[in-house]
Design an enzyme around this catalytic site. Structure first.
Site, PDB file in Angstrom:
ATOM      1  CG  HIS A 399      -2.118  -0.843   1.130  1.00 31.67           C
ATOM      2  ND1 HIS A 399      -3.267  -0.471   0.459  1.00 31.67           N
ATOM      3  CD2 HIS A 399      -2.341  -2.086   1.612  1.00 31.67           C
ATOM      4  CE1 HIS A 399      -4.161  -1.451   0.542  1.00 31.67           C
ATOM      5  NE2 HIS A 399      -3.627  -2.435   1.237  1.00 31.67           N
ATOM      6  CE  LYS A 590      -7.010  13.815  -0.138  1.00 27.21           C
ATOM      7  NZ  LYS A 590      -7.061  12.587  -0.898  1.00 27.21           N
ATOM      8  NE  ARG A 591      -2.596   8.932   6.570  1.00 24.72           N
ATOM      9  CZ  ARG A 591      -1.363   8.865   6.060  1.00 24.72           C
ATOM     10  NH1 ARG A 591      -0.354   9.420   6.686  1.00 24.72           N
ATOM     11  NH2 ARG A 591      -1.147   8.245   4.910  1.00 24.72           N
ATOM     12  CE  LYS A 596      -2.912  10.934   2.761  1.00 25.44           C
ATOM     13  NZ  LYS A 596      -3.368  10.118   1.621  1.00 25.44           N
ATOM     14  CB  THR A 698     -10.655   4.810  -1.382  1.00 23.69           C
ATOM     15  OG1 THR A 698     -10.391   5.156  -0.013  1.00 23.69           O
ATOM     16  CG2 THR A 698      -9.899   3.539  -1.743  1.00 23.69           C
ATOM     17  CE  LYS A 702     -14.199   5.795   0.520  1.00 26.03           C
ATOM     18  NZ  LYS A 702     -13.371   5.888   1.737  1.00 26.03           N
TER      19      LYS A 702
END
Length: 864
Positions: A399, A590-591, A596, A698, A702
């Site tokens: 991952h 998100k985290r 990110k 993911t 969504k």
């Protein structure tokens, strides 16, 4: 009348062959579709409104010892949950009996994290009784929405890894695959997040404080798990070399089962979570001697193993506890798997025919060594025979592309906790490196890279290498991710075993994240193309012609607007801030992590703010920028990024010159429950990670499934989403993964980018000057310094392209007909991102399992 009906001919799951080398066979989705249509789900319970009301009243009495006049809302929530659970368990009993009768080949999913989300609404949906339940509770003077709001979310994961595992369980059940999910029953899950004075504050997640109606404990089925001590070698009566592990201490693992329903089928599977308990909870000898604390010391020490999700692993004690957590749930799970196997068979050579075990990242990778220990030490097998069985059972999903995220353990620590397993890993490594040397003789560098032990600095056990060596299949989770795995972190393993590697792009369940989270959109889609899309998302393609239909676009826009109204109300409730649903909802949840790049988003907001202050960008649409996500407690820069977001919000939201043209919101405590309100309300989905760093993502799926348009880089599954929806329906910007690597190779100097862009200098100057920190110029200095001196994640390199792309977003949003047409086409073309498709590919290419339909007789169901 209740009995067990066999599945239709040709659908019995048969183990293929005498070993794990199972022939390749076709696995079309039509198999799944046909099963659903041929076997409508049912149960022996009466699902009429009157029956549900009667059952609810009975559960209020029998399970809560309350009568209506004194019952609280939580009492009613629990009572309704038990009403629904009875129906769920009935399906599980039929499923378990069917799988037992047929000796079905079974998937075992090992994951240290499961973010299942609230269960009541999802189970009502999958049972097909939403209308009856709504009416029943309404006639009792209650609101189903209020009852759903009572449920505590089990925070048993940190983010995407755990949410993916939950989606996969949903799809395994829906596709009628016999399966177990195994994990840890953390007493305290991931922290609840509060924002105080702009900073993240971590609060204990007490998700079990009011009880968990969905789990079924099995205290009668416990397994001993050993730790520490030493090993003793010798020979048995037959002259065979044997090793005995003499542990320092042991704990007991007790299972708690949560059934997971399939949608539109009679099948259910089990998520089995393990809780650590002391062998004896009370030491009477110590108590009688007056040592009251020692009397319960063993209980406290034992239960610490499953006390909290992933402790801070900086100090030695934290690292040790995390290793103990991983081994604990693996040992319990494999022991349970062998117990099930021995119910019907005694020949361990057939174990790979009965079970396939998927390692969800490296957290359960110690299972390879534990399986060898079980086979050699406990069952007396010779090494080669045990190794063939072990490598026939396991498969490994990677991952991450971040080298620092590839899990390793200090050898001394590992040996103290698991001395026998360290010996086994040394032996695996010795035999493996001999094999590597046969294929690549004299290549010392390759041997060093592929060894299960890193010798650089302190000696460490490489868990990803162990997982690769001990598994018969290795997969990445997006096309780009898998390609980069082959080229970078697992390159040597791919060159040795190219046949082991495949890609399995992640997916999400449309049941929770569309039908449950966005019922207005789901109903509109169903009215337009029928209901089967929830079981076959390829049918969403039928929406494409509606993108040209003015009336349908208006309906689509109204559904989105109502979702935004609901989210605005929640924002007001959570933060006290009023936001306008008519503005562009630009959302990044998100985290919180540097790769990110939430800080890239903030730099654009500051740039836009500065332009508005100068009288520029006045024709741009008004925007509400919404952030959400948790930073790891020890991740200083991530927590500073949250403080920067809240600091910008304080300034922008209260500036009268802006007059509401920009609002910035940090939505606290992002989790599955909150996400179900956030995803449907988004106009724009921020997927702006550095190319080559995100394995898949993911959240991007969504958002798009709920009609949000994406602004993003070619990273992770963004690549496939862009291809699927068409680049004309995707706001693409930034360096590619190859360009990121080339820029680094050429000697990237972020200060040069800074010097060459006046708007970037101005935005960063506003941060470093203290505008967003109450006049404190030093608050954000670590963040500014990291960008100017290193910029590991190319924030400055992508800044100009990102700002320009956001301008394109604004112009597009001002053309609502075109925008809504793009939104419709996004949803219509997202069919491949269902977790059903992902699981079907695992079944076909890696697991070699077939559907086993479960028919529960004399039932009716409202699912179309």
């Amino acid at each position: 009348m209740c009995g067990f009906c066999p599945p239709s001919a040709g659908w019995r799951s048969q183990a293929k062959g005498k070993s794990f080398n199972i022939p390749t066979w076709s696995f079309p989705m039509e198999k799944f579709r046909g099963t659903i249509l041929h076997h409508p789900p049912s149960h022996c319970f009466d699902n009429s409104v009157e029956s549900i009301k009667a059952d609810l009243t009975e559960k209020l009495f029998s399970m809560r010892a309350k009568f209506p006049e004194v019952a609280t809302l939580n009492d009613y929530y629990l009572a309704l949950s038990y009403v629904v659970r009875d129906r769920v368990l009935h399906r599980w009993i039929h499923s378990a009996h069917t799988y037992f009768q047929q000796a079905s080949r079974t998937v075992v999913y090992l994951s240290a994290e499961y973010l299942m989300g609230p269960q009541l609404g999802n189970n009502i949906l999958n049972l097909g009784i939403r209308k009856q339940v709504e009416q029943a509770v309404a006639e009792m003077g209650l609101s189903l929405e209020d009852l759903l709001e009572q449920e505590e979310e089990p925070g048993l994961g940190n983010g995407g890894l755990g949410r993916l595992a939950a989606c996969y369980l949903d799809s395994l059940a829906t596709l009628q695959i016999p399966a177990f999910g195994y994990g840890i029953r953390y007493e305290f899950g991931i922290f609840d997040q509060q924002i105080k004075d702009g900073w993240q504050v971590e609060v204990t997640d007490r998700w079990l404080r009011l009880g968990n109606p969905w789990e079924v404990p099995h205290p009668e089925r416990r397994y001993e798990v050993r730790f520490g001590g030493h090993t003793e070698a010798g020979y048995d009566a037959q002259g065979r070399y044997r090793v005995r592990w003499v542990p320092e201490r042991s704990v007991m693992g007790t299972p708690f089962d949560t059934p997971v329903l399939g949608y539109g089928v009679g099948n259910a599977i089990i998520l089995r979570l393990w809780q650590a308990e002391a062998r004896e909870s009370f030491d009477f000898q110590a108590f009688n001697l007056g040592n009251y604390y020692k009397a319960v010391d063993d209980k406290v020490m034992s239960e610490n193993i499953t006390k909290v999700l992933y402790p801070n692993d900086e100090p030695e004690a934290g690292r040790r506890l995390r290793l103990e957590q991983q081994y604990f749930f693996v040992a319990c799970s494999l022991a349970d798997m062998l117990r099930i196997f021995f119910q019907r068979d005694t020949d361990l050579d057939r174990l790979p025919d009965k079970f396939v075990v998927q390692l969800n990242d490296t957290h359960p990778a110690v299972a390879v060594a534990e399986m060898m220990r079980l086979l050699i030490d406990d069952n007396g097998l010779e090494w080669d025979r045990a190794w063939k069985i072990t490598t026939g059972v396991f498969a490994y999903t990677n991952h991450t592309l971040l080298p620092e995220a590839l899990e390793t353990w200090n050898v001394d620590l590992f040996g103290k906790v698991l001395p026998r397993h360290l010996e086994i890993i040394y032996e695996i490594n010795h035999r493996f490196l001999m094999e590597v040397n046969r294929f690549f003789p004299g290549d010392a560098g390759r041997l060093s890279r592929m060894s299960l032990f890193s010798e650089a600095g302190e000696k460490r056990v490489r868990m990803a290498n162990l997982a690769c060596v001990g598994s018969r299949a290795i997969n990445g989770v997006a096309a780009l991710h898998t390609d980069l795995l082959k080229q970078t972190v697992l390159k040597d393993f791919h060159e040795l075993w190219p046949e082991k590697f495949s890609n399995k792009t992640n997916g999400v369940t449309p049941r929770r994240f569309m039908a449950l989270a966005n019922p207005g959109l789901a109903d509109l889609i169903t009215q337009s193309i029928g209901a089967t899309w929830l079981r076959d998302m390829d049918r969403l393609k039928g929406l494409e012609p509606f993108a040209r239909d003015n009336a349908f676009r208006d309906q689509w826009a109204e559904v989105k607007h109502q979702c935004k109204v609901r989210l605005a109300a929640m924002i007001r409730k959570k933060t006290g801030m009023a936001v306008d649903p008519d503005t562009l909802f630009d959302i990044q949840v998100k985290r919180i992590h540097e790769y990110k790049r939430q800080h890239l988003n903030v730099l654009n907001i500051i740039t836009h703010y500065r332009r508005l202050k100068q009288g520029l960008d006045m024709d741009a649409p008004a925007r509400t920028f919404i952030f959400g996500g948790k930073a790891a407690p020890g991740y200083v820069l991530a927590k500073l990024m949250i403080r920067l977001i809240t600091g910008v919000a304080d300034v922008v939201n209260h500036d009268p010159d802006i007059n509401g043209r920009i609002k910035v919101v940090f939505y606290p405590d992002f989790n599955v429950k909150n996400a179900q309100h956030i995803y449907p309300a988004a106009d724009l989905s921020e997927q702006i990670s550095t190319a080559g760093k995100e394995a898949s993502g993911t959240g991007n799926m969504k958002f798009a499934l709920n009609g949000a348009l994406t602004i993003g880089t070619l990273d992770g599954a963004n690549v496939e989403i862009c291809q699927a929806v068409g680049p004309e329906n995707f706001f693409l910007f930034g360096l590619t993964a190859d360009q990121v690597a080339a820029t680094r190779q050429a000697g990237y100097r972020p200060c040069d980018v800074y010097d060459g862009n006046e708007e970037l200098r101005a935005a960063m100057g506003m941060i470093s000057g203290g505008l967003f920190s109450g006049g404190d110029p030093g608050m954000f200095a670590p963040l500014i310094d990291s960008l100017l001196n290193e910029d590991r994640f190319m924030v400055l390199a992508d800044y100009a392209a990102y700002v320009q792309c956001q301008e394109q977003v604004g112009r597009a949003f001002l053309k609502p007909d075109h925008w809504h047409a793009m939104s419709i086409l996004n949803v219509a073309r997202m069919g491949m991102f269902s977790s059903d498709r992902s699981i079907a590919e695992y079944c076909r290419d890696i697991w070699h399992v077939e559907p086993v339909p479960v028919v529960v007789p004399d039932e009716t169901c409202d699912i179309d």
